[in-house]
Motif scaffolding. Sequence first.
Motif, PDB file in Angstrom:
ATOM      1  N   GLU A 443       9.684  10.745   3.467  1.00 32.22           N
ATOM      2  CA  GLU A 443       9.514  11.073   2.200  1.00 32.22           C
ATOM      3  C   GLU A 443       8.774  10.475   1.615  1.00 32.22           C
ATOM      4  O   GLU A 443       8.405  10.920   0.919  1.00 32.22           O
ATOM      5  N   PRO A 445       5.330   9.031   0.169  1.00 32.20           N
ATOM      6  CA  PRO A 445       3.759   9.165   0.020  1.00 32.20           C
ATOM      7  C   PRO A 445       3.030   8.345   0.882  1.00 32.20           C
ATOM      8  O   PRO A 445       3.730   7.073   1.111  1.00 32.20           O
ATOM      9  N   GLY A 472       7.020  13.601   3.631  1.00 31.39           N
ATOM     10  CA  GLY A 472       6.020  12.813   2.549  1.00 31.39           C
ATOM     11  C   GLY A 472       4.954  13.268   2.580  1.00 31.39           C
ATOM     12  O   GLY A 472       3.864  13.917   3.425  1.00 31.39           O
ATOM     13  N   LYS A 473       4.124  13.118   1.253  1.00 36.40           N
ATOM     14  CA  LYS A 473       2.784  13.908   1.201  1.00 36.40           C
ATOM     15  C   LYS A 473       2.015  12.166   2.091  1.00 36.40           C
ATOM     16  O   LYS A 473       1.935  11.630   1.801  1.00 36.40           O
ATOM     17  N   ASN A 474       0.461  12.815   1.859  1.00 39.21           N
ATOM     18  CA  ASN A 474      -0.573  12.165   3.562  1.00 39.21           C
ATOM     19  C   ASN A 474      -1.560  12.268   2.096  1.00 39.21           C
ATOM     20  O   ASN A 474      -2.358  13.250   2.494  1.00 39.21           O
ATOM     21  N   TRP A 475      -2.642  10.890   2.395  1.00 36.96           N
ATOM     22  CA  TRP A 475      -3.972  11.610   1.246  1.00 36.96           C
ATOM     23  C   TRP A 475      -5.030  10.361   2.441  1.00 36.96           C
ATOM     24  O   TRP A 475      -4.140   9.404   2.673  1.00 36.96           O
ATOM     25  N   GLY A 500      -0.225  21.751   6.064  1.00 37.74           N
ATOM     26  CA  GLY A 500      -0.213  20.772   5.374  1.00 37.74           C
ATOM     27  C   GLY A 500       0.124  19.126   5.285  1.00 37.74           C
ATOM     28  O   GLY A 500       1.316  18.578   4.973  1.00 37.74           O
ATOM     29  N   SER A 503      -2.235  16.207   2.586  1.00 33.61           N
ATOM     30  CA  SER A 503      -2.051  16.392   0.991  1.00 33.61           C
ATOM     31  C   SER A 503      -2.917  16.467   1.177  1.00 33.61           C
ATOM     32  O   SER A 503      -3.833  17.697  -0.078  1.00 33.61           O
ATOM     33  N   LYS A 504      -3.911  15.232   1.040  1.00 33.22           N
ATOM     34  CA  LYS A 504      -5.122  15.551   0.364  1.00 33.22           C
ATOM     35  C   LYS A 504      -6.136  14.546   0.706  1.00 33.22           C
ATOM     36  O   LYS A 504      -5.868  13.968   1.729  1.00 33.22           O
ATOM     37  N   GLU A 529      -3.997   9.071 -10.094  1.00 32.63           N
ATOM     38  CA  GLU A 529      -3.185   9.672  -8.962  1.00 32.63           C
ATOM     39  C   GLU A 529      -3.455   8.529  -8.120  1.00 32.63           C
ATOM     40  O   GLU A 529      -1.431   8.467  -8.033  1.00 32.63           O
ATOM     41  N   TRP A 533       0.465   7.917  -7.105  1.00 31.94           N
ATOM     42  CA  TRP A 533       1.565   7.554  -5.884  1.00 31.94           C
ATOM     43  C   TRP A 533       2.084   6.658  -6.076  1.00 31.94           C
ATOM     44  O   TRP A 533       3.117   6.179  -5.293  1.00 31.94           O
ATOM     45  N   ALA A 538       4.282   4.907  -2.925  1.00 34.11           N
ATOM     46  CA  ALA A 538       3.888   5.327  -1.843  1.00 34.11           C
ATOM     47  C   ALA A 538       3.308   3.915  -0.772  1.00 34.11           C
ATOM     48  O   ALA A 538       3.399   3.173  -1.772  1.00 34.11           O
TER      49      ALA A 538
END
Length: 590
Positions: A443, A445, A472-475, A500, A503-504, A529, A533, A538
Amino acid sequence: MLPEHAPFTPDQRRALEAVLSGLDPVQRGWLSGFLAATGVSAASATVAPAAATKLTVLYGTESGNSEVLADRTAKEAKKRGFQAAVKNMSDIAAADLAKAGNLLVIVSTWGDGEPPESATTFYKEFMGASLALKDVSFSVCALGDTSYDKFCQTGKDFDTKLEALGAKRVTPRTDCDVDYEENYAAWLNTALSAFAPSAPAPAAAAAAPAAPGALVEYGKKNPFPSEVAESLILNGEGSAKETLHIELSLDGSGLVYEPGDALAVLPVNAPDVVQAVLQAAKLTGTESVEVKGEGSKLLADALREDYDITAVSRAVLTKLQAATGSTELAALLADDAKEKLKDWNYGREIVDALETFAPSGLSAAALTGIFRKLPPRLYSIASSPLAHPGEVHLTVAAVRYQAHGKARKGVCSTYLTDLVKKGDNVRVFVQPNKHFRLPDSGETPVIMVGPGTGVAPFRAFVEHRSSLGHPGKNWLFFGDQRYTYDFLYQLEWQDHLKSGALSKLDVAFSRDQPEKIYVQQKMLEHSKEIFAWLEEGAHFYVCGDASRMAHDVHEALLTIVEKQGRKSREDAEAYLEDLKKTKRYQRDVY
């Protein structure tokens, strides 16, 4: 004296006691090893080591070699009766060394004489410390690369500082090149014996022959011949770059890896490079030479398979000067000519040195005597074992350039580009990198910065998290020269955005507009941002060029924390330092 219950007759007892009483500790140790190798217990023939002698094995590593050697050191020390503990420089404070007692330091040097990334904080703290270490006994094993001017500099620094703080050096520092096994083994035996001279190590038992049908164990000492399943150019036609995506089979190897690890590739030298060296040395290549561990070989084969015949260094030039007696080279190697030597070396290779300082040529033995062993090259793995079972993928940029009127090329990158085709075998082994790992929690980031081939491990990261279904978000921040030609893995990133899994995605293509734009500028555009994070927990990752990119990205991140967190420069630096200590800021730079 043998104990009364020993299973010997009186005559045997007297004979054994007579023999044992005349042996010194080294002879007893050898006898112990001999008896152990033949399956006979030698408990009565050994000198018992001092009980529970404490030993600290401290390591600092960049690619993982020092960590592997530290573990091996502790294992061997425990066999000899030590109570050994392994410590990573990233996990302790300098003041902890005052309690070390017996200390073995194994540390690598990275870049221009710098400490490993994970050991930087400890190194700075220790070098500035004023500790009292008079109760510490130590020895240092330094790992390095003789192709760099500041060979083993970090190990030298530790060795000097430990002595300056009052610690007792029990054995001289050992400096190891990339082929370190023999020097390391000699250092370990000498150092452990110095700490416990009454308990010499028994000789290593001869390895038992493998049982019929036993699996072959592949690794650094026995690289796996991996078949090339695919080799594709990632750049579009018209690009100034040549970047390969290579897929290698691991079927039957037993090799395993995790995202963040590296794959070591053992290359061979290109035929034209071998020929140029032979021509400069005025040899044919048909001469016979002895190669350590290989026996007799034709010179041309040895130059192709066994030796580093390109990288020129002070060590190489020193050996060449001894072989030729060149006064010109001797002057260049003088202590007061370091800058001249550095300038001469820049952009040159061994063939230039041969042409300049050995115009009459060399014998085959003299030629091979100046070389070191051809080292493997490490590449960040670009695949997840879950997404590509039985395979490992690499992202490799071919290195080609002109220098001093000659075409030059990277040994391994052009080996993979020019000499290796689909269906060929490449010798490889996995090099773990425990200091470049995904978060434990799915979970958490993740922010990834990977321009050019630095994007390789992040392809593995995103594939892995996607395969595990981690929420978990991935950038990703990616950069290269041109969008049209150099957007590596573009379709895959777009698919990950749709699913998805990513994420970015922010990109910077430096040559698509008059003013160059780089990943650090894109980071600054998203300062608010990124800091949000980080405040969410993150993890921040960087992979790629250390000389400029990694520094510029670090400075951008420092600016973001300073401005968005409303912190002083000092507090922002402490913030990033805390991220490093908690494994939330990790870099794989080269």
